[in-house]
Design a protein around this motif. Structure first.
Motif, PDB file in Angstrom:
ATOM      1  N   ASP A 170      -6.056  -1.495   8.574  1.00  0.00           N
ATOM      2  CA  ASP A 170      -5.898  -1.617  10.026  1.00  0.00           C
ATOM      3  C   ASP A 170      -5.373  -0.331  10.656  1.00  0.00           C
ATOM      4  O   ASP A 170      -5.700   0.003  11.794  1.00  0.00           O
ATOM      5  N   SER A 171      -4.544   0.389   9.905  1.00  0.00           N
ATOM      6  CA  SER A 171      -3.896   1.591  10.444  1.00  0.00           C
ATOM      7  C   SER A 171      -4.883   2.659  10.877  1.00  0.00           C
ATOM      8  O   SER A 171      -4.579   3.489  11.731  1.00  0.00           O
TER       9      SER A 171
ATOM     10  N   THR B  84      -6.722  -7.045   8.018  1.00  0.00           N
ATOM     11  CA  THR B  84      -6.219  -8.288   8.617  1.00  0.00           C
ATOM     12  C   THR B  84      -7.251  -9.402   8.492  1.00  0.00           C
ATOM     13  O   THR B  84      -6.925 -10.534   8.097  1.00  0.00           O
TER      14      THR B  84
ATOM     15  N   PHE C 290      -3.091  -0.546   2.295  1.00  0.00           N
ATOM     16  CA  PHE C 290      -3.236  -1.924   2.759  1.00  0.00           C
ATOM     17  C   PHE C 290      -2.482  -2.946   1.917  1.00  0.00           C
ATOM     18  O   PHE C 290      -2.472  -4.126   2.253  1.00  0.00           O
TER      19      PHE C 290
ATOM     20  N   SER D 260       0.267  -4.967   3.670  1.00  0.00           N
ATOM     21  CA  SER D 260      -0.355  -5.780   4.723  1.00  0.00           C
ATOM     22  C   SER D 260      -0.953  -7.056   4.141  1.00  0.00           C
ATOM     23  O   SER D 260      -0.817  -8.145   4.715  1.00  0.00           O
TER      24      SER D 260
ATOM     25  N   ASP E 297       1.850  -9.512   3.369  1.00  0.00           N
ATOM     26  CA  ASP E 297       2.403 -10.113   4.581  1.00  0.00           C
ATOM     27  C   ASP E 297       1.441 -11.138   5.194  1.00  0.00           C
ATOM     28  O   ASP E 297       1.846 -12.241   5.580  1.00  0.00           O
ATOM     29  N   ILE E 298       0.169 -10.762   5.292  1.00  0.00           N
ATOM     30  CA  ILE E 298      -0.820 -11.621   5.945  1.00  0.00           C
ATOM     31  C   ILE E 298      -1.040 -12.920   5.168  1.00  0.00           C
ATOM     32  O   ILE E 298      -0.985 -14.018   5.727  1.00  0.00           O
TER      33      ILE E 298
END
Length: 405
Positions: A138-139, A157, A184, A187, A190-191
């Motif tokens: 995403d970054s 995401t 990633f 991420s 977390d997701i």
């Protein structure tokens, strides 16, 4: 794979790019005024992410053949210059510098691994070279890229959300993520953890050092959490080792990976019983479209991965954008400013064939190009919209399709 601090490397690369531009290095800004129009392709022909490299290269070359057979862009031929990023950000930066500074390409395509894209992106936007990428972090499109980045692959995401939702569909209540340090990895933890916790379950994970002969201590730590699904976030070499350690530990829960780690290359790297039953989430090409079927026929394979289809579209989008401009200019800014004009003009004629697209543009007709990778409408930040995924499972030593959604 080389470990790098993404933030530090990204900041350093951006600063380096800015210094070169201010010192007159930015030859990529200059228009290619005569001769072939050059497009750079940076792809992993070697290294940990090389499983798609050969077909990516073939797809880029076929795109050039299709464009040039239709007369090129304003009578000028297209030329692709293919560089091996070696699945390594430092090698990718060297390749990008050559393509921008020496070859003066108008655009760079390919760019598969997120660490590679994060490293070369600042060099592209500082030199006003359009970058088409198949990376997911995403970054990448959250950077100040001034519109010079177009992502044709789903974001982390979206991929993480789909994996988490699918794990719940399989009946899982507890998830643990195992993956190497990448742009990633956290991420994903977390997701997917949030998806499980929101559903009343549990989610956790750890990030390991890659290129190790064993991950038994990490596997033991994961198993202490008693997960009924383990998400594999690594590339093929370390995913193979993790799966072997899970097999030796007697783990019987579900395992889900991504296309960069669970694919045909993995099946060649481990005994059949080690990978059997493992699920994989793969960005899907537009498999029912005429564009996809035509490219499959030209490459001569029964099917194609999404990433190779994206590379084909990267080359075509750059060529169509220059043709759409109609100014004769061949530079990165012209590509950037005209991509949406050929790929998401709602009033334009739907077209999947490059020759037909170039002919329509030549006749001052509006077009809406969809390629073998699928529809190519881009959000304001450069992310592609409306993507599909293949859900596969290792069955009897092969990758079996479960659904496309």
């Amino acid at each position: 794979m080389l470990k790098l601090n993404r933030r530090g490397f990204l900041a350093g690369s951006a600063g380096f790019g800015a210094a070169l531009v201010s010192s007159g290095w930015s030859s990529g800004v200059q228009a290619q005024e005569s001769g072939p129009i050059r497009i750079g392709i940076i792809i992993p022909l070697t290294g940990a992410t090389s499983q798609f490299g050969a077909t990516m290269s073939a797809a880029a070359k076929i795109a050039v053949e299709d464009i040039n057979a239709a007369g090129g862009v304003g009578g000028r031929k297209i030329e692709v210059l293919i560089e091996d990023d070696q699945s390594n950000p430092e090698a990718a930066v060297r390749a990008a510098r050559k393509l921008i500074d020496v070859d003066r390409v108008v655009a760079i395509g390919g760019s598969y691994a997120s660490a590679v894209t994060s490293a070369i992106a600042p060099l592209c936007w500082e030199s006003k070279t359009t970058l088409f990428t198949a990376s997911g972090a995403d970054s990448i499109t959250k950077t100040p890229h001034q519109g010079y980045i177009f992502r044709t692959s789903p974001t982390v995401t979206l991929q993480g959300t789909r994996v988490g939702q699918y794990a719940l569909e399989l009946g899982a209540k507890s998830m643990f993520f195992l993956g190497p340090q990448t742009p990633f990895a956290q991420s994903y933890i977390d997701i997917i953890s949030k998806i499980f916790k929101d559903a009343g379950g549990t989610g956790d994970g750890l990030i390991y050092e890659d290129k190790r002969a064993s991950y038994r201590s990490e596997v033991d730590q994961a198993l202490r959490a008693n997960p009924d699904v383990i998400v594999l976030g690594g590339y093929v070499p370390d995913t193979a080792v993790v799966l072997k350690d899970l097999y030796r530990a007697g783990y019987e829960g579900n395992r889900i990976g991504f296309s960069f780690g669970v694919n045909q290359s993995l099946l060649k790297a481990v005994p059949a019983e080690v990978a059997e039953g493992t699920y994989s989430l793969i960005p899907s090409a537009s498999e029912k479209s005429g564009a996809y079927k035509a490219l499959v026929g030209k490459i001569g394979k029964p099917s194609l991965d999404s990433y190779s289809c994206q590379v084909y579209d990267h080359v075509v989008l750059a060529a169509l954008a220059l043709s759409h401009a109609g100014s004769g200019a061949a530079d990165g800014t012209t590509v950037r400013d005209n991509v949406r004009g050929v790929s998401q003009d709602q009033k334009g004629e739907k077209v999947i064939d490059v020759a037909a697209a170039l002919a329509l543009i030549g006749n001052k007709k509006a077009i809406d190009y969809d390629g073998p990778s699928g529809p190519l409408a881009f959000a304001e930040n450069g992310d592609v919209e409306g993507v599909y995924f293949r859900y596969e499972q290792v069955q009897k030593g092969g990758m079996a399709l479960l659904k496309v959604a």
